[in-house]
Scaffold this motif. Structure first.
Motif, PDB file in Angstrom:
ATOM      1  N   TRP A 290      -5.167 -10.275   1.940  1.00  0.00           N
ATOM      2  CA  TRP A 290      -4.535  -8.758   3.095  1.00  0.00           C
ATOM      3  C   TRP A 290      -4.970  -9.008   4.737  1.00  0.00           C
ATOM      4  O   TRP A 290      -4.221  -8.447   4.883  1.00  0.00           O
ATOM      5  CB  TRP A 290      -6.208  -8.001   2.799  1.00  0.00           C
ATOM      6  N   SER A 291      -5.584 -10.217   4.391  1.00  0.00           N
ATOM      7  CA  SER A 291      -6.330 -10.329   6.464  1.00  0.00           C
ATOM      8  C   SER A 291      -5.272 -11.036   6.996  1.00  0.00           C
ATOM      9  O   SER A 291      -4.588 -11.425   8.511  1.00  0.00           O
ATOM     10  CB  SER A 291      -7.063 -11.632   6.122  1.00  0.00           C
ATOM     11  N   LYS A 292      -3.814 -11.711   5.884  1.00  0.00           N
ATOM     12  CA  LYS A 292      -2.759 -12.081   6.883  1.00  0.00           C
ATOM     13  C   LYS A 292      -1.608 -11.366   6.703  1.00  0.00           C
ATOM     14  O   LYS A 292      -0.690 -12.118   7.075  1.00  0.00           O
ATOM     15  CB  LYS A 292      -2.282 -13.649   5.381  1.00  0.00           C
ATOM     16  N   VAL A 293      -1.681  -9.743   5.764  1.00  0.00           N
ATOM     17  CA  VAL A 293      -0.762  -9.148   6.271  1.00  0.00           C
ATOM     18  C   VAL A 293      -0.474  -8.524   7.790  1.00  0.00           C
ATOM     19  O   VAL A 293      -1.925  -8.282   8.560  1.00  0.00           O
ATOM     20  CB  VAL A 293      -0.495  -7.762   5.319  1.00  0.00           C
ATOM     21  N   ARG A 294       0.571  -8.276   7.962  1.00  0.00           N
ATOM     22  CA  ARG A 294       0.508  -7.802   9.346  1.00  0.00           C
ATOM     23  C   ARG A 294       1.580  -6.430   9.956  1.00  0.00           C
ATOM     24  O   ARG A 294       2.784  -7.416   9.491  1.00  0.00           O
ATOM     25  CB  ARG A 294       1.510  -9.032  10.764  1.00  0.00           C
ATOM     26  N   VAL A 295       1.836  -5.496  10.668  1.00  0.00           N
ATOM     27  CA  VAL A 295       2.954  -4.924  10.818  1.00  0.00           C
ATOM     28  C   VAL A 295       3.206  -4.934  12.294  1.00  0.00           C
ATOM     29  O   VAL A 295       2.229  -5.387  13.729  1.00  0.00           O
ATOM     30  CB  VAL A 295       2.350  -3.295  10.164  1.00  0.00           C
ATOM     31  N   ASN A 296       4.163  -4.088  13.199  1.00  0.00           N
ATOM     32  CA  ASN A 296       4.252  -4.259  14.293  1.00  0.00           C
ATOM     33  C   ASN A 296       3.755  -3.245  14.995  1.00  0.00           C
ATOM     34  O   ASN A 296       4.231  -2.288  14.815  1.00  0.00           O
ATOM     35  CB  ASN A 296       5.406  -4.765  15.183  1.00  0.00           C
ATOM     36  N   TYR A 297       3.030  -3.090  15.910  1.00  0.00           N
ATOM     37  CA  TYR A 297       2.618  -2.153  16.461  1.00  0.00           C
ATOM     38  C   TYR A 297       3.294  -0.877  17.598  1.00  0.00           C
ATOM     39  O   TYR A 297       3.039  -0.050  17.607  1.00  0.00           O
ATOM     40  CB  TYR A 297       0.710  -2.283  17.409  1.00  0.00           C
ATOM     41  N   ILE A 298       3.838  -1.996  18.385  1.00  0.00           N
ATOM     42  CA  ILE A 298       4.756  -1.442  19.128  1.00  0.00           C
ATOM     43  C   ILE A 298       6.246  -2.086  18.976  1.00  0.00           C
ATOM     44  O   ILE A 298       6.558  -3.115  17.726  1.00  0.00           O
ATOM     45  CB  ILE A 298       4.224  -2.138  20.902  1.00  0.00           C
ATOM     46  N   ASP A 299       7.739  -1.538  19.089  1.00  0.00           N
ATOM     47  CA  ASP A 299       8.906  -1.775  18.808  1.00  0.00           C
ATOM     48  C   ASP A 299       9.145  -3.161  19.055  1.00  0.00           C
ATOM     49  O   ASP A 299       8.482  -4.084  20.111  1.00  0.00           O
ATOM     50  CB  ASP A 299       9.561  -1.024  19.871  1.00  0.00           C
TER      51      ASP A 299
ATOM     52  N   ILE B  71       0.900  -1.486  -0.288  1.00  0.00           N
ATOM     53  CA  ILE B  71      -0.617  -0.426   0.230  1.00  0.00           C
ATOM     54  C   ILE B  71       1.155   1.467  -0.131  1.00  0.00           C
ATOM     55  O   ILE B  71       2.116   1.531   0.354  1.00  0.00           O
ATOM     56  CB  ILE B  71      -1.105   0.091   1.291  1.00  0.00           C
ATOM     57  N   SER B  72       0.483   2.550  -0.892  1.00  0.00           N
ATOM     58  CA  SER B  72       1.643   3.524  -0.755  1.00  0.00           C
ATOM     59  C   SER B  72       0.336   3.841  -0.823  1.00  0.00           C
ATOM     60  O   SER B  72      -0.969   4.556  -1.795  1.00  0.00           O
ATOM     61  CB  SER B  72       1.826   3.884  -1.808  1.00  0.00           C
ATOM     62  N   ALA B  73       0.254   5.602   0.289  1.00  0.00           N
ATOM     63  CA  ALA B  73      -0.714   6.112   0.242  1.00  0.00           C
ATOM     64  C   ALA B  73      -1.155   7.622   1.415  1.00  0.00           C
ATOM     65  O   ALA B  73       0.195   7.592   2.130  1.00  0.00           O
ATOM     66  CB  ALA B  73      -2.541   5.778   0.768  1.00  0.00           C
ATOM     67  N   LEU B  74      -1.416   8.556   0.608  1.00  0.00           N
ATOM     68  CA  LEU B  74      -1.413  10.306   1.639  1.00  0.00           C
ATOM     69  C   LEU B  74      -2.350  10.415   2.603  1.00  0.00           C
ATOM     70  O   LEU B  74      -3.075   8.940   3.190  1.00  0.00           O
ATOM     71  CB  LEU B  74      -1.957  11.175   0.721  1.00  0.00           C
ATOM     72  N   PRO B  75      -2.061  11.069   3.504  1.00  0.00           N
ATOM     73  CA  PRO B  75      -2.865  11.005   4.965  1.00  0.00           C
ATOM     74  C   PRO B  75      -4.283  10.742   4.412  1.00  0.00           C
ATOM     75  O   PRO B  75      -4.909  12.592   3.930  1.00  0.00           O
ATOM     76  CB  PRO B  75      -2.486  11.996   6.226  1.00  0.00           C
TER      77      PRO B  75
ATOM     78  N   ILE C 222      -8.558  -0.572  -2.104  1.00  0.00           N
ATOM     79  CA  ILE C 222      -7.575  -0.381  -1.284  1.00  0.00           C
ATOM     80  C   ILE C 222      -6.817  -1.820  -2.555  1.00  0.00           C
ATOM     81  O   ILE C 222      -6.163  -2.685  -2.795  1.00  0.00           O
ATOM     82  CB  ILE C 222      -8.100  -1.495  -0.075  1.00  0.00           C
ATOM     83  N   ASP C 223      -8.088  -2.643  -3.102  1.00  0.00           N
ATOM     84  CA  ASP C 223      -8.169  -3.593  -4.084  1.00  0.00           C
ATOM     85  C   ASP C 223      -9.450  -3.324  -5.056  1.00  0.00           C
ATOM     86  O   ASP C 223     -10.336  -2.435  -4.300  1.00  0.00           O
ATOM     87  CB  ASP C 223      -7.520  -4.786  -4.336  1.00  0.00           C
ATOM     88  N   GLU C 224      -9.645  -3.866  -6.372  1.00  0.00           N
ATOM     89  CA  GLU C 224     -10.603  -4.221  -7.159  1.00  0.00           C
ATOM     90  C   GLU C 224     -11.940  -4.366  -6.312  1.00  0.00           C
ATOM     91  O   GLU C 224     -12.994  -3.775  -7.118  1.00  0.00           O
ATOM     92  CB  GLU C 224     -10.356  -4.841  -8.577  1.00  0.00           C
ATOM     93  N   ASN C 225     -11.661  -5.018  -5.390  1.00  0.00           N
ATOM     94  CA  ASN C 225     -13.153  -5.655  -5.021  1.00  0.00           C
ATOM     95  C   ASN C 225     -13.349  -4.365  -3.167  1.00  0.00           C
ATOM     96  O   ASN C 225     -14.289  -5.348  -3.182  1.00  0.00           O
ATOM     97  CB  ASN C 225     -13.389  -6.674  -4.581  1.00  0.00           C
TER      98      ASN C 225
END
Length: 471
Positions: A219-228, A14-18, A106-109
């Motif tokens: 999309w449901s399997k992508v994970r980022v870290n919210y904390i360090d 994903i690439s997005a502006l705020p 986010i995607d076509e759907n």
């Protein structure tokens, strides 16, 4: 990005502006309040509070929120409004001027709107301290917005909760916080303490990139870290429960080997080097050789850990910057566990050589990182390089080789080595940093460009020196 596709490490998900953004106060007049980029910024002639790098940025911000905010900020002078109430006010203004109809594809759907964001209203209402803070916040909001009008308390709580749970801390190429922003699309991702995607910024634009290959992207399997990632399991879980209202059960939190390493000694038998987990009141004998020499220092260890927690983490569980002397003191106290204590800071590097804590003990890694950062800030570059080099394996273990924090760490360390005349080691570190940063940030990111330039300069210097010696 299409579900079911093959995604390689380094690809942009994903690439997005705020949706809305707010620049930190200490960046005012240095960066643009809309795009968060440096330049010849000029003050808004109306409010005299916000700055813009171009007429284009000013017009875009005017359309989203500043048309309504400008007279409010002007009326408030000579006083100002703090970050949290202003961010909520920007959201209120945006939503009341068509923001609820904004849908980010986010995607076509699938697209995402502000109404799709979780707010955890009931959870906030069950927190007495949060209720007190929100009461003060809402009073400030009424004073600031005045005749402009506020939504109902229930709606205001939902907006506040959505911002608290979904906003991002925006950082620059040096990983320094420059503001906060809400992104409708990027808020879709759940947390993992072992993420497969990373978040970086170029100005106010967010990039979420794959840190690992994803052969069947969902999309449901992508994970980022919210904390360090460099936070112990118990502290991570407390922080996530307090700030995001869930208990983490990711692969890292449930991994007994990893959890044992977080608080561990290294076996005292020189030929063994086994991991010895530290229990609440004891250390079990080594399963390989039977070594049991740490029983008497368990209480000392947990006392120092508590001191580390007080100095390096705030109440919410987030990292706190530490001065050089307090950071060195923490590291010395950790090194003194199971060994005679010393207060001689000049013996720090020597103390590390005799430290009985495992190199992947999380408090050792955190303390080393704190000393490294504080030493750089204090311009003690020799110390920063020495402790930094001793912590490379620990940082890689906790962040992973492609994580944006690890790549930035290597870039700092490589730079220290180059300027400390450790050219060959510096080039090696910068090459590893560049490999990591291209995945986490992309080859066009300002950090990647600066590391590439330094790496090439260092290589030329080595070639020049070799040629001089040959002649």
């Amino acid at each position: 990005m299409k579900a079911g596709s093959k995604v390689a490490a380094g690809e942009v998900i994903i690439s997005a502006l705020p949706f809305i953004q707010l620049l930190k106060q200490d960046r005012k007049g240095k960066l643009c309040d809309f795009c968060f980029k440096p330049g010849n910024v000029r003050k808004c002639m109306g409010c005299g509070v916000d700055y813009y790098c171009s007429m284009s940025c000013q017009k875009k911000d005017w359309k989203i929120t500043h048309k309504c905010e400008c007279p409010l900020l002007k009326r408030l002078k000579p006083f100002s409004i703090t970050a949290t109430p202003r961010m909520v006010a920007k959201a209120v203004i945006c939503l009341q001027n068509g923001g609820r109809e904004v849908a980010e594809q986010i995607d076509e759907n699938y697209s995402r709107t502000f109404n799709d964001l979780l707010s955890h209203k009931d959870s906030w209402l069950s927190n007495c301290k949060a209720i007190e803070e929100m009461s003060v916040l809402f009073r400030m909001m009424r004073c600031y917005l005045g005749a402009y009008g506020l939504p109902s308390d229930d709606e205001l709580l939902a907006i506040y909760g959505a911002l608290q749970v979904n906003s991002f801390e925006v950082t620059n190429a040096n990983s320094t916080e420059i503001g906060s922003a809400l992104y409708l699309s990027a808020s879709i991702f759940d947390h993992s303490c072992y993420p497969n995607a990373g978040v970086v910024f170029d100005g106010s634009r967010i990039f979420v990139r794959a840190l690992q290959d994803m052969p069947d992207f969902q999309w449901s399997k992508v994970r980022v870290n919210y904390i360090d990632c460099l936070t112990g399991r118990d502290d991570r879980r407390r922080s996530l429960q307090r700030n995001y209202f869930f208990q983490c059960h990711c692969v890292r939190c449930e991994d007994p080997v990893h959890n044992d390493l977080e608080n561990s000694f290294i076996c005292g038998t020189p030929s063994c080097k086994n991991v010895l987990p530290v229990g609440e009141d004891s250390v079990a004998p080594c399963s390989r050789c039977g070594f049991s020499g740490y029983t008497d220092c368990v209480a000392q260890y947990w006392a120092v850990v508590e001191l580390c927690r007080q100095r390096l983490l705030d109440e919410a569980g987030y990292e706190v910057k530490c001065g050089l002397e307090p950071a060195k003191d923490l590291l010395l106290q950790l090194c003194a566990v199971g060994a005679p204590a010393t207060n001689e800071t000049e013996c720090l590097v020597a103390a590390l050589e005799h430290c009985v804590l495992h190199p992947f003990n999380i408090w050792r890694v955190k303390a080393l990182n704190a000393v490294n950062e504080a030493a750089i800030t204090a311009k003690h570059f020799g110390l920063a390089m020495k402790v930094g080099l001793s912590n490379v394996d620990g940082m890689r273990y906790y962040y992973g080789k492609n994580h944006q924090t690890y790549g930035f760490y290597l870039s700092k360390l490589g730079k220290l080595c180059v300027y400390g005349q450790e050219m060959r080691r510096g080039v090696e570190l910068l090459q590893e940093a560049l490999t990591s940063i291209i995945i986490s940030h992309g080859s066009d990111h300002p950090l990647a460009r600066s590391v590439t330039e330094l790496h090439n300069q260092a290589q030329l210097e080595i070639q020049f020196r070799n040629a001089s010696v040959s002649s």
